[in-house]
Design a protein around this motif. Sequence first.
Motif, PDB file in Angstrom:
ATOM      1  N   ILE A 164       1.951   5.180 -16.629  1.00 17.57           N
ATOM      2  CA  ILE A 164       2.282   4.944 -15.228  1.00 17.57           C
ATOM      3  C   ILE A 164       2.064   6.246 -14.455  1.00 17.57           C
ATOM      4  CG2 ILE A 164       4.013   4.101 -13.626  1.00 17.57           C
ATOM      5  CD1 ILE A 164       3.227   2.071 -15.763  1.00 17.57           C
ATOM      6  N   LYS A 165       1.220   6.189 -13.456  1.00 15.68           N
ATOM      7  CA  LYS A 165       0.895   7.400 -12.701  1.00 15.68           C
ATOM      8  C   LYS A 165       1.775   7.523 -11.462  1.00 15.68           C
ATOM      9  CE  LYS A 165      -3.838   7.745 -14.364  1.00 15.68           C
ATOM     10  NZ  LYS A 165      -5.264   7.929 -14.005  1.00 15.68           N
ATOM     11  N   SER A 166       2.086   8.747 -11.105  1.00 11.73           N
ATOM     12  CA  SER A 166       2.958   8.998  -9.959  1.00 11.73           C
ATOM     13  C   SER A 166       2.308   8.506  -8.678  1.00 11.73           C
ATOM     14  CB  SER A 166       3.266  10.495  -9.852  1.00 11.73           C
ATOM     15  OG  SER A 166       2.083  11.228  -9.632  1.00 11.73           O
ATOM     16  N   ASN A 167       3.166   8.025  -7.769  1.00 15.08           N
ATOM     17  CA  ASN A 167       2.753   7.564  -6.440  1.00 15.08           C
ATOM     18  C   ASN A 167       1.820   6.357  -6.467  1.00 15.08           C
ATOM     19  OD1 ASN A 167       4.210   9.531  -4.843  1.00 15.08           O
ATOM     20  ND2 ASN A 167       2.711  11.040  -5.539  1.00 15.08           N
ATOM     21  N   MET A 168       1.903   5.570  -7.526  1.00  9.58           N
ATOM     22  CA  MET A 168       1.184   4.298  -7.532  1.00  9.58           C
ATOM     23  C   MET A 168       1.844   3.353  -6.540  1.00  9.58           C
ATOM     24  SD  MET A 168       0.513   3.557 -11.620  1.00  9.58           S
ATOM     25  CE  MET A 168      -0.587   2.158 -11.362  1.00  9.58           C
ATOM     26  N   THR A 169       1.062   2.438  -6.004  1.00  8.12           N
ATOM     27  CA  THR A 169       1.614   1.406  -5.135  1.00  8.12           C
ATOM     28  C   THR A 169       2.084   0.233  -5.990  1.00  8.12           C
ATOM     29  OG1 THR A 169      -0.526   0.300  -4.880  1.00  8.12           O
ATOM     30  CG2 THR A 169       0.000   2.063  -3.314  1.00  8.12           C
ATOM     31  N   ASN A 170       2.825  -0.665  -5.367  1.00  8.04           N
ATOM     32  CA  ASN A 170       3.276  -1.852  -6.081  1.00  8.04           C
ATOM     33  C   ASN A 170       2.096  -2.630  -6.652  1.00  8.04           C
ATOM     34  OD1 ASN A 170       6.098  -1.673  -5.805  1.00  8.04           O
ATOM     35  ND2 ASN A 170       6.024  -2.516  -3.723  1.00  8.04           N
ATOM     36  N   ILE A 171       1.079  -2.835  -5.822  1.00  6.34           N
ATOM     37  CA  ILE A 171      -0.062  -3.651  -6.255  1.00  6.34           C
ATOM     38  C   ILE A 171      -0.808  -2.993  -7.404  1.00  6.34           C
ATOM     39  CG2 ILE A 171      -1.772  -2.712  -4.639  1.00  6.34           C
ATOM     40  CD1 ILE A 171      -1.311  -6.424  -5.530  1.00  6.34           C
ATOM     41  N   GLU A 172      -0.882  -1.668  -7.405  1.00  3.54           N
ATOM     42  CA  GLU A 172      -1.552  -0.948  -8.497  1.00  3.54           C
ATOM     43  C   GLU A 172      -0.787  -1.108  -9.804  1.00  3.54           C
ATOM     44  OE1 GLU A 172      -3.818   2.741  -6.178  1.00  3.54           O
ATOM     45  OE2 GLU A 172      -1.686   2.918  -6.700  1.00  3.54           O
ATOM     46  N   LEU A 173       0.524  -0.982  -9.739  1.00  2.34           N
ATOM     47  CA  LEU A 173       1.342  -1.134 -10.948  1.00  2.34           C
ATOM     48  C   LEU A 173       1.297  -2.571 -11.449  1.00  2.34           C
ATOM     49  CD1 LEU A 173       3.291  -0.121 -13.061  1.00  2.34           C
ATOM     50  CD2 LEU A 173       5.168  -0.453 -11.436  1.00  2.34           C
ATOM     51  N   ILE A 174       1.401  -3.520 -10.549  1.00  4.65           N
ATOM     52  CA  ILE A 174       1.391  -4.932 -10.938  1.00  4.65           C
ATOM     53  C   ILE A 174       0.048  -5.297 -11.581  1.00  4.65           C
ATOM     54  CG2 ILE A 174       1.394  -7.295 -10.037  1.00  4.65           C
ATOM     55  CD1 ILE A 174       3.440  -6.211  -7.899  1.00  4.65           C
ATOM     56  N   ASN A 175      -1.041  -4.850 -10.977  1.00  2.87           N
ATOM     57  CA  ASN A 175      -2.362  -5.142 -11.543  1.00  2.87           C
ATOM     58  C   ASN A 175      -2.521  -4.514 -12.932  1.00  2.87           C
ATOM     59  OD1 ASN A 175      -3.166  -6.643  -9.334  1.00  2.87           O
ATOM     60  ND2 ASN A 175      -4.232  -4.948  -8.331  1.00  2.87           N
ATOM     61  N   LEU A 176      -1.958  -3.317 -13.111  1.00  2.53           N
ATOM     62  CA  LEU A 176      -2.029  -2.648 -14.411  1.00  2.53           C
ATOM     63  C   LEU A 176      -1.273  -3.455 -15.456  1.00  2.53           C
ATOM     64  CD1 LEU A 176      -2.663  -0.190 -16.248  1.00  2.53           C
ATOM     65  CD2 LEU A 176      -0.523   0.823 -15.424  1.00  2.53           C
ATOM     66  N   TYR A 198       0.773  -1.245   0.000  1.00  5.41           N
ATOM     67  CA  TYR A 198       0.000   0.000   0.000  1.00  5.41           C
ATOM     68  C   TYR A 198       0.803   1.294   0.000  1.00  5.41           C
ATOM     69  CZ  TYR A 198      -3.815  -3.190   1.093  1.00  5.41           C
ATOM     70  OH  TYR A 198      -4.735  -4.215   1.050  1.00  5.41           O
ATOM     71  N   THR A 199       2.113   1.213   0.193  1.00  4.69           N
ATOM     72  CA  THR A 199       2.912   2.433   0.209  1.00  4.69           C
ATOM     73  C   THR A 199       3.309   2.820  -1.217  1.00  4.69           C
ATOM     74  OG1 THR A 199       3.812   1.902   2.373  1.00  4.69           O
ATOM     75  CG2 THR A 199       5.022   3.526   1.070  1.00  4.69           C
ATOM     76  N   PRO A 200       3.177   4.093  -1.601  1.00  5.51           N
ATOM     77  CA  PRO A 200       3.593   4.516  -2.943  1.00  5.51           C
ATOM     78  C   PRO A 200       5.040   4.118  -3.219  1.00  5.51           C
ATOM     79  CG  PRO A 200       2.329   6.248  -1.909  1.00  5.51           C
ATOM     80  CD  PRO A 200       2.568   5.205  -0.839  1.00  5.51           C
ATOM     81  N   ASN A 201       5.246   3.482  -4.385  1.00  4.21           N
ATOM     82  CA  ASN A 201       6.585   3.015  -4.734  1.00  4.21           C
ATOM     83  C   ASN A 201       6.907   3.277  -6.203  1.00  4.21           C
ATOM     84  OD1 ASN A 201       9.072   1.700  -4.160  1.00  4.21           O
ATOM     85  ND2 ASN A 201       8.292  -0.193  -5.106  1.00  4.21           N
ATOM     86  N   VAL A 202       6.026   3.993  -6.885  1.00  3.60           N
ATOM     87  CA  VAL A 202       6.179   4.224  -8.318  1.00  3.60           C
ATOM     88  C   VAL A 202       6.221   5.720  -8.609  1.00  3.60           C
ATOM     89  CG1 VAL A 202       5.130   3.865 -10.577  1.00  3.60           C
ATOM     90  CG2 VAL A 202       4.986   2.064  -8.838  1.00  3.60           C
ATOM     91  N   LEU A 203       7.271   6.162  -9.294  1.00  7.11           N
ATOM     92  CA  LEU A 203       7.420   7.575  -9.650  1.00  7.11           C
ATOM     93  C   LEU A 203       7.099   8.473  -8.460  1.00  7.11           C
ATOM     94  CD1 LEU A 203       5.740   7.569 -13.199  1.00  7.11           C
ATOM     95  CD2 LEU A 203       8.183   7.632 -12.681  1.00  7.11           C
ATOM     96  N   VAL A 204       7.681   8.130  -7.331  1.00 10.58           N
ATOM     97  CA  VAL A 204       7.406   8.868  -6.098  1.00 10.58           C
ATOM     98  C   VAL A 204       7.811  10.330  -6.271  1.00 10.58           C
ATOM     99  CG1 VAL A 204       7.863   9.043  -3.629  1.00 10.58           C
ATOM    100  CG2 VAL A 204       7.707   6.793  -4.719  1.00 10.58           C
ATOM    101  N   GLU A 205       6.842  11.209  -6.088  1.00  5.81           N
ATOM    102  CA  GLU A 205       7.025  12.660  -6.210  1.00  5.81           C
ATOM    103  C   GLU A 205       7.501  13.052  -7.609  1.00  5.81           C
ATOM    104  OE1 GLU A 205       9.517  14.006  -3.068  1.00  5.81           O
ATOM    105  OE2 GLU A 205       8.088  13.490  -1.495  1.00  5.81           O
ATOM    106  N   GLU A 206       7.161  12.255  -8.613  1.00  5.37           N
ATOM    107  CA  GLU A 206       7.482  12.591  -9.998  1.00  5.37           C
ATOM    108  C   GLU A 206       6.199  12.688 -10.803  1.00  5.37           C
ATOM    109  OE1 GLU A 206      10.656  10.580 -11.967  1.00  5.37           O
ATOM    110  OE2 GLU A 206      11.598   9.968 -10.073  1.00  5.37           O
ATOM    111  N   GLN A 207       6.329  13.013 -12.100  1.00  5.96           N
ATOM    112  CA  GLN A 207       5.164  13.153 -12.955  1.00  5.96           C
ATOM    113  C   GLN A 207       4.785  11.822 -13.599  1.00  5.96           C
ATOM    114  OE1 GLN A 207       6.280  16.233 -15.749  1.00  5.96           O
ATOM    115  NE2 GLN A 207       5.544  17.867 -14.419  1.00  5.96           N
ATOM    116  N   ASP A 208       3.524  11.733 -14.035  1.00  2.01           N
ATOM    117  CA  ASP A 208       3.071  10.557 -14.764  1.00  2.01           C
ATOM    118  C   ASP A 208       3.959  10.361 -15.995  1.00  2.01           C
ATOM    119  OD1 ASP A 208       1.081  10.709 -12.912  1.00  2.01           O
ATOM    120  OD2 ASP A 208      -0.525  11.194 -14.319  1.00  2.01           O
ATOM    121  N   ARG A 209       4.109   9.103 -16.410  1.00  2.00           N
ATOM    122  CA  ARG A 209       5.016   8.835 -17.533  1.00  2.00           C
ATOM    123  C   ARG A 209       4.522   7.621 -18.329  1.00  2.00           C
ATOM    124  NH1 ARG A 209      11.037   7.464 -15.935  1.00  2.00           N
ATOM    125  NH2 ARG A 209      10.593   9.183 -14.486  1.00  2.00           N
ATOM    126  N   TYR A 210       4.742   7.669 -19.633  1.00  2.00           N
ATOM    127  CA  TYR A 210       4.448   6.506 -20.463  1.00  2.00           C
ATOM    128  C   TYR A 210       5.604   5.515 -20.357  1.00  2.00           C
ATOM    129  CZ  TYR A 210       0.409   8.711 -22.656  1.00  2.00           C
ATOM    130  OH  TYR A 210      -0.816   9.271 -22.889  1.00  2.00           O
TER     131      TYR A 210
END
Length: 344
Positions: A90-102, A30-42
Amino acid sequence: MRKKYFIAIFLVVFTMMLSSFAFYTYQIIYTPNVLVEEQDRYFDIPRGTTFKQLQDKLAKERIVNDLVSFSFLAKLKDLDTNVKNGMYLIKSNMTNIELINLLRSGSQTPVSLTFSNARLLEQLPKILTKSLEIDSAELAPILLNDSTAAYYGFTKETFISMFIPNTYEVYWTLTPKTLLDRMKREYDNFWTEERKQKAEELGMTQMEVSTLASIVQGETNKMDEAPAIAGVYINRLNRRIPLQADPTLVYAIGDFSIRRILNKDKEFESPYNTYKYYGLPPGPINMPSIPALDAVLNYDEHKYLYFCANADFSGYHVFAKTLSQHNINARRFQRALNLQRIYR
């Protein structure tokens, strides 16, 4: 007493370990682990990407902050055996589970496929694949095969007219076949019943409209005067006067740097030489835009039979009803070319 003491110690240690494990598990999920404090990115995953390559790519592009926690959970969720290629937002501040599910779902984000013009069909593979996963070398042999044009109802001379310049939302993973199928659907969508009716009133097929539109587009990039230029050519066709369109000669010669047509050019042998041969050439001389196509379908009705580039080099043209007036306009423009030292 000692037994109770050890049991108490064990329970305290076990509780602490369980709490730590639960806290770590919570962080992993549940902790944000993706593009932490960065912008969304393709983020693109090419065909054949392994899980190890995916891990390396996520780390290299600084998508995932803690790769260990991501990889641990990804294996639990079977992402390591289910990597799906595609383009993902990929959206900023996604969690691991959110990125994996995507990534497991394969829910790609469409990309924009934009193209505006091309002179030759041979240029299209590179133009069409610039924002797609497929390579131009993969598309070219299919696109340039005469049987492909025939499959979609065209000849090799008219096939370029199937590609209507615009911006389309497509998936990055399009195959050559699905790309061409999509372009054919867009072509069919463009040719509404209203446009078909207007072409019929002109006595032209859809491909003939595209051919004339390409000539109009070759004459001017000022679309506000395109209907007037289309009107000149339609007047000439109706009176069985050769089109004498300079852009068709440039196309026939194959030298697109030519800025001035010479009399000797008018003898060049080619079915695209509209000085020598009456009527429309075998196919478009470029990929006509929607404004150029609509300019033909909605041409200006007038009595002009001639036009010549304006001597002020504004990009606009001057029109004439008679050959004598046209010759005056033409001489004026030729003098302007000489002053600019434009001899070819």
